[in-house]
Design a protein around this motif. Structure first.
Motif, PDB file in Angstrom:
ATOM      1  N   VAL A 307       0.856  -1.199   0.000  1.00  0.00           N
ATOM      2  CA  VAL A 307       0.000   0.000   0.000  1.00  0.00           C
ATOM      3  C   VAL A 307       0.891   1.248   0.000  1.00  0.00           C
ATOM      4  O   VAL A 307       1.753   1.393   0.879  1.00  0.00           O
ATOM      5  CB  VAL A 307      -0.906   0.009   1.253  1.00  0.00           C
ATOM      6  CG1 VAL A 307      -1.794   1.240   1.269  1.00  0.00           C
ATOM      7  CG2 VAL A 307      -1.751  -1.265   1.323  1.00  0.00           C
ATOM      8  N   VAL A 308       0.697   2.124  -0.979  1.00  0.00           N
ATOM      9  CA  VAL A 308       1.549   3.317  -1.102  1.00  0.00           C
ATOM     10  C   VAL A 308       0.679   4.568  -1.256  1.00  0.00           C
ATOM     11  O   VAL A 308      -0.304   4.560  -2.003  1.00  0.00           O
ATOM     12  CB  VAL A 308       2.492   3.205  -2.330  1.00  0.00           C
ATOM     13  CG1 VAL A 308       3.471   4.370  -2.372  1.00  0.00           C
ATOM     14  CG2 VAL A 308       3.255   1.880  -2.325  1.00  0.00           C
ATOM     15  N   ALA A 309       1.037   5.633  -0.525  1.00  0.00           N
ATOM     16  CA  ALA A 309       0.333   6.914  -0.699  1.00  0.00           C
ATOM     17  C   ALA A 309       1.283   8.058  -0.379  1.00  0.00           C
ATOM     18  O   ALA A 309       2.276   7.879   0.347  1.00  0.00           O
ATOM     19  CB  ALA A 309      -0.890   6.988   0.208  1.00  0.00           C
ATOM     20  N   ASP A 310       0.984   9.221  -0.922  1.00  0.00           N
ATOM     21  CA  ASP A 310       1.788  10.418  -0.648  1.00  0.00           C
ATOM     22  C   ASP A 310       1.496  10.854   0.791  1.00  0.00           C
ATOM     23  O   ASP A 310       0.373  11.248   1.113  1.00  0.00           O
ATOM     24  CB  ASP A 310       1.435  11.514  -1.662  1.00  0.00           C
ATOM     25  CG  ASP A 310       2.327  12.748  -1.515  1.00  0.00           C
ATOM     26  OD1 ASP A 310       2.630  13.144  -0.356  1.00  0.00           O
ATOM     27  OD2 ASP A 310       2.696  13.336  -2.545  1.00  0.00           O
ATOM     28  N   ASN A 311       2.514  10.778   1.642  1.00  0.00           N
ATOM     29  CA  ASN A 311       2.316  11.039   3.076  1.00  0.00           C
ATOM     30  C   ASN A 311       1.963  12.489   3.361  1.00  0.00           C
ATOM     31  O   ASN A 311       1.271  12.778   4.338  1.00  0.00           O
ATOM     32  CB  ASN A 311       3.567  10.640   3.860  1.00  0.00           C
ATOM     33  CG  ASN A 311       4.807  11.366   3.379  1.00  0.00           C
ATOM     34  OD1 ASN A 311       5.158  11.280   2.193  1.00  0.00           O
ATOM     35  ND2 ASN A 311       5.468  12.088   4.256  1.00  0.00           N
ATOM     36  N   LEU A 312       2.432  13.424   2.527  1.00  0.00           N
ATOM     37  CA  LEU A 312       2.101  14.836   2.787  1.00  0.00           C
ATOM     38  C   LEU A 312       0.700  15.164   2.276  1.00  0.00           C
ATOM     39  O   LEU A 312       0.049  16.078   2.771  1.00  0.00           O
ATOM     40  CB  LEU A 312       3.114  15.770   2.125  1.00  0.00           C
ATOM     41  CG  LEU A 312       4.545  15.757   2.666  1.00  0.00           C
ATOM     42  CD1 LEU A 312       5.379  16.817   1.977  1.00  0.00           C
ATOM     43  CD2 LEU A 312       4.587  15.955   4.175  1.00  0.00           C
ATOM     44  N   ARG A 313       0.252  14.391   1.275  1.00  0.00           N
ATOM     45  CA  ARG A 313      -1.085  14.647   0.718  1.00  0.00           C
ATOM     46  C   ARG A 313      -2.129  13.787   1.437  1.00  0.00           C
ATOM     47  O   ARG A 313      -2.689  14.220   2.433  1.00  0.00           O
ATOM     48  CB  ARG A 313      -1.084  14.371  -0.797  1.00  0.00           C
ATOM     49  CG  ARG A 313      -0.446  15.485  -1.558  1.00  0.00           C
ATOM     50  CD  ARG A 313      -0.481  15.241  -3.042  1.00  0.00           C
ATOM     51  NE  ARG A 313      -0.095  16.439  -3.744  1.00  0.00           N
ATOM     52  CZ  ARG A 313      -0.938  17.380  -4.157  1.00  0.00           C
ATOM     53  NH1 ARG A 313      -2.226  17.253  -3.998  1.00  0.00           N
ATOM     54  NH2 ARG A 313      -0.490  18.464  -4.752  1.00  0.00           N
ATOM     55  N   LYS A 314      -2.359  12.546   0.986  1.00  0.00           N
ATOM     56  CA  LYS A 314      -3.411  11.754   1.650  1.00  0.00           C
ATOM     57  C   LYS A 314      -3.060  11.529   3.119  1.00  0.00           C
ATOM     58  O   LYS A 314      -3.939  11.482   3.974  1.00  0.00           O
ATOM     59  CB  LYS A 314      -3.624  10.414   0.924  1.00  0.00           C
ATOM     60  CG  LYS A 314      -4.784   9.604   1.480  1.00  0.00           C
ATOM     61  CD  LYS A 314      -6.090  10.406   1.502  1.00  0.00           C
ATOM     62  CE  LYS A 314      -7.186   9.705   2.297  1.00  0.00           C
ATOM     63  NZ  LYS A 314      -8.301  10.624   2.641  1.00  0.00           N
ATOM     64  N   GLY A 315      -1.760  11.422   3.418  1.00  0.00           N
ATOM     65  CA  GLY A 315      -1.360  11.177   4.804  1.00  0.00           C
ATOM     66  C   GLY A 315      -1.467  12.393   5.708  1.00  0.00           C
ATOM     67  O   GLY A 315      -1.282  12.278   6.922  1.00  0.00           O
ATOM     68  N   ALA A 316      -1.732  13.571   5.133  1.00  0.00           N
ATOM     69  CA  ALA A 316      -1.780  14.771   5.976  1.00  0.00           C
ATOM     70  C   ALA A 316      -2.685  15.842   5.350  1.00  0.00           C
ATOM     71  O   ALA A 316      -3.873  15.930   5.686  1.00  0.00           O
ATOM     72  CB  ALA A 316      -0.372  15.307   6.219  1.00  0.00           C
ATOM     73  N   ALA A 317      -2.135  16.638   4.415  1.00  0.00           N
ATOM     74  CA  ALA A 317      -2.848  17.828   3.941  1.00  0.00           C
ATOM     75  C   ALA A 317      -4.157  17.507   3.228  1.00  0.00           C
ATOM     76  O   ALA A 317      -5.195  18.115   3.509  1.00  0.00           O
ATOM     77  CB  ALA A 317      -1.935  18.623   3.013  1.00  0.00           C
ATOM     78  N   THR A 318      -4.132  16.561   2.298  1.00  0.00           N
ATOM     79  CA  THR A 318      -5.360  16.260   1.543  1.00  0.00           C
ATOM     80  C   THR A 318      -6.433  15.736   2.475  1.00  0.00           C
ATOM     81  O   THR A 318      -7.605  16.117   2.387  1.00  0.00           O
ATOM     82  CB  THR A 318      -5.073  15.237   0.422  1.00  0.00           C
ATOM     83  OG1 THR A 318      -4.092  15.801  -0.442  1.00  0.00           O
ATOM     84  CG2 THR A 318      -6.324  14.908  -0.373  1.00  0.00           C
ATOM     85  N   ASN A 319      -6.028  14.828   3.391  1.00  0.00           N
ATOM     86  CA  ASN A 319      -7.036  14.284   4.314  1.00  0.00           C
ATOM     87  C   ASN A 319      -7.669  15.404   5.145  1.00  0.00           C
ATOM     88  O   ASN A 319      -8.879  15.424   5.360  1.00  0.00           O
ATOM     89  CB  ASN A 319      -6.418  13.214   5.219  1.00  0.00           C
ATOM     90  CG  ASN A 319      -7.472  12.343   5.863  1.00  0.00           C
ATOM     91  OD1 ASN A 319      -8.106  11.517   5.211  1.00  0.00           O
ATOM     92  ND2 ASN A 319      -7.708  12.569   7.148  1.00  0.00           N
ATOM     93  N   ALA A 320      -6.827  16.364   5.593  1.00  0.00           N
ATOM     94  CA  ALA A 320      -7.350  17.480   6.392  1.00  0.00           C
ATOM     95  C   ALA A 320      -8.342  18.314   5.566  1.00  0.00           C
ATOM     96  O   ALA A 320      -9.415  18.688   6.051  1.00  0.00           O
ATOM     97  CB  ALA A 320      -6.194  18.348   6.888  1.00  0.00           C
ATOM     98  N   VAL A 321      -7.984  18.588   4.318  1.00  0.00           N
ATOM     99  CA  VAL A 321      -8.869  19.401   3.472  1.00  0.00           C
ATOM    100  C   VAL A 321     -10.144  18.606   3.124  1.00  0.00           C
ATOM    101  O   VAL A 321     -11.237  19.172   3.051  1.00  0.00           O
ATOM    102  CB  VAL A 321      -8.122  19.897   2.207  1.00  0.00           C
ATOM    103  CG1 VAL A 321      -9.067  20.628   1.263  1.00  0.00           C
ATOM    104  CG2 VAL A 321      -6.950  20.797   2.608  1.00  0.00           C
ATOM    105  N   GLN A 322     -10.007  17.291   2.976  1.00  0.00           N
ATOM    106  CA  GLN A 322     -11.207  16.467   2.738  1.00  0.00           C
ATOM    107  C   GLN A 322     -12.138  16.491   3.958  1.00  0.00           C
ATOM    108  O   GLN A 322     -13.355  16.407   3.807  1.00  0.00           O
ATOM    109  CB  GLN A 322     -10.812  15.018   2.427  1.00  0.00           C
ATOM    110  CG  GLN A 322     -10.226  14.848   1.024  1.00  0.00           C
ATOM    111  CD  GLN A 322      -9.653  13.452   0.811  1.00  0.00           C
ATOM    112  OE1 GLN A 322      -9.107  12.850   1.738  1.00  0.00           O
ATOM    113  NE2 GLN A 322      -9.762  12.952  -0.402  1.00  0.00           N
ATOM    114  N   ILE A 323     -11.567  16.599   5.162  1.00  0.00           N
ATOM    115  CA  ILE A 323     -12.407  16.727   6.363  1.00  0.00           C
ATOM    116  C   ILE A 323     -13.184  18.040   6.287  1.00  0.00           C
ATOM    117  O   ILE A 323     -14.392  18.098   6.541  1.00  0.00           O
ATOM    118  CB  ILE A 323     -11.556  16.641   7.655  1.00  0.00           C
ATOM    119  CG1 ILE A 323     -10.982  15.227   7.830  1.00  0.00           C
ATOM    120  CG2 ILE A 323     -12.386  17.035   8.889  1.00  0.00           C
ATOM    121  CD1 ILE A 323     -10.004  15.063   8.991  1.00  0.00           C
ATOM    122  N   LEU A 324     -12.474  19.107   5.904  1.00  0.00           N
ATOM    123  CA  LEU A 324     -13.142  20.414   5.726  1.00  0.00           C
ATOM    124  C   LEU A 324     -14.287  20.284   4.705  1.00  0.00           C
ATOM    125  O   LEU A 324     -15.407  20.739   4.949  1.00  0.00           O
ATOM    126  CB  LEU A 324     -12.097  21.432   5.263  1.00  0.00           C
ATOM    127  CG  LEU A 324     -12.478  22.887   5.046  1.00  0.00           C
ATOM    128  CD1 LEU A 324     -11.229  23.769   5.084  1.00  0.00           C
ATOM    129  CD2 LEU A 324     -13.219  23.141   3.757  1.00  0.00           C
TER     130      LEU A 324
END
Ligand code: A2P
Length: 331
Positions: A307-324
């Motif tokens: 399993v691979v994902a961009d840690n700064l995006r899905k692992g942090a920033a994107t997930n936060a913005v998706q919560i918003l």
């Protein structure tokens, strides 16, 4: 009316990515404010066609009115300032580990458990980067087969330790004598099985985050997780070898079908064509990539995957913005 949004820790690796993702996803922002420490207060940051000045983070400014405050300035900053902001009526989306396991604080991966946001106001925790990508892949399989146990080993990028770690790896790649400041050992041409601090039970705090955050997000405290977290000399994207034991027997073809239909997941699994995800290729994507899906040779109820994902995006920033975004849809 657009939103009033603040980013705390805006000059850091995740904070910068948050600004990039807010811009890319066209969040309707009327006013953006960015905060950091005295080290970078006064600096200028470009956002859309504006230039925004970094403000000093103080308790007073957290009492101003914000629709959303995105925090990524470390646990102690979140511990001090997030409750003040929430008390003032602001919604905080916090990327630190400070509030994740606090009862009553939602820990959210929108593809998996956005329902816990309904009617909620206050501090919301963004999970650990390694946990996020793992649960995005596990949640649809848990629903179908029921997870009993997970054994995971991670291969984590240095950007997860912040901007200074990126600089340390860059310099060590050019200079064999460049010292290690961020990590306990040299990271270039090495791998370090030590992320965050060691606990008395022999696991690191990062490993324990993967255990308890997974249980909280999947709403099942019976799921057993054994984790080994390792830092490797890669700049962006975390990779994970995930072995899962289910209550029911999974078939690889059905697993591929379920994952290919799961939100936020891309199955890339044609080993005969050398098609499997790697951090270099996945970096800059918002999706979680899954490959190398195979049944265990001995346990019919178990399978392994990569399993691979961009840690700064899905692992942090994107997930936060998706919560918003999820909160905006619930309004
Ligand atoms: P600064 O640039 O002023 O140091 P990273 O994870 O990449 O190291 O980034 C950490 C982020 O958190 C940076 O934006 C940093 O700002 C910010 N930060 C760290 N400590 C504080 C603090 N005490 N108050 C406000 N911001 C902080």
């Amino acid at each position: 009316m657009g939103l009033i949004v603040g980013v705390v820790g805006a000059t850091g690796a995740v904070g910068r990515k948050m600004l990039e993702v807010l811009e890319e996803r066209n969040i309707d922002i009327e006013k953006l404010r960015v905060f950091a420490s005295a080290r970078s207060a006064g600096e200028k940051i470009n956002f859309k066609d504006q230039v925004v000045t970094v403000e000093l983070l103080t308790e007073e400014v957290m009492k101003d009115k914000f629709d959303y405050l995105l925090f990524s300035a470390g646990g102690s900053v979140s511990a001090q300032y997030a409750p003040i902001a929430a008390e003032a009526g602001n919604t905080v989306i916090d990327n630190s580990s400070q509030w994740r396991m606090t009862e009553g604080i939602p820990l959210v991966v929108p593809e998996v458990n956005a329902h816990v946001l309904k009617g909620y106001k206050g501090i919301i925790a963004n999970p650990n980067c390694s946990t996020i990508q793992m649960v995005v892949a596990l949640a649809p399989l848990h629903k179908r087969y029921g997870i009993d146990k997970v054994v995971v080993s991670t291969y984590q990028a240095v950007s997860g330790s912040g901007h200074k770690a990126i600089v340390e790896l860059e310099n060590q790649m050019k200079d064999a004598n460049y010292p290690n400041n961020v990590y306990p050992k040299r990271i270039a041409t090495n791998c370090i099985p030590h992320i965050d601090v060691f606990n008395d039970n022999g696991f690191t705090k990062e490993e324990l985050k993967m255990v308890y955050e997974t249980q909280k997000i999947l709403e099942d405290n019976k799921i057993k997780v054994n984790s080994t977290t390792v830092r490797i000399p890669v700049f962006f994207s975390h990779s994970e070898s995930v072995y899962v034991e289910f209550k029911e027997t999974p078939e690889v073809s059905e697993v591929k079908q379920i994952l290919s239909e799961a939100p936020g997941v891309i199955v890339l699994d044609n080993p005969e064509k050398n098609e499997y995800p790697t951090p270099l290729e996945v970096a800059n994507s918002d999706d979680t990539y899954v490959g190398r899906i195979r049944k265990d040779l001995f346990n019919p109820n178990a399978l392994s995957m990569w399993v691979v994902a961009d840690n700064l995006r899905k692992g942090a920033a994107t997930n936060a913005v998706q919560i918003l975004e999820a909160l905006e849809t619930l309004k």
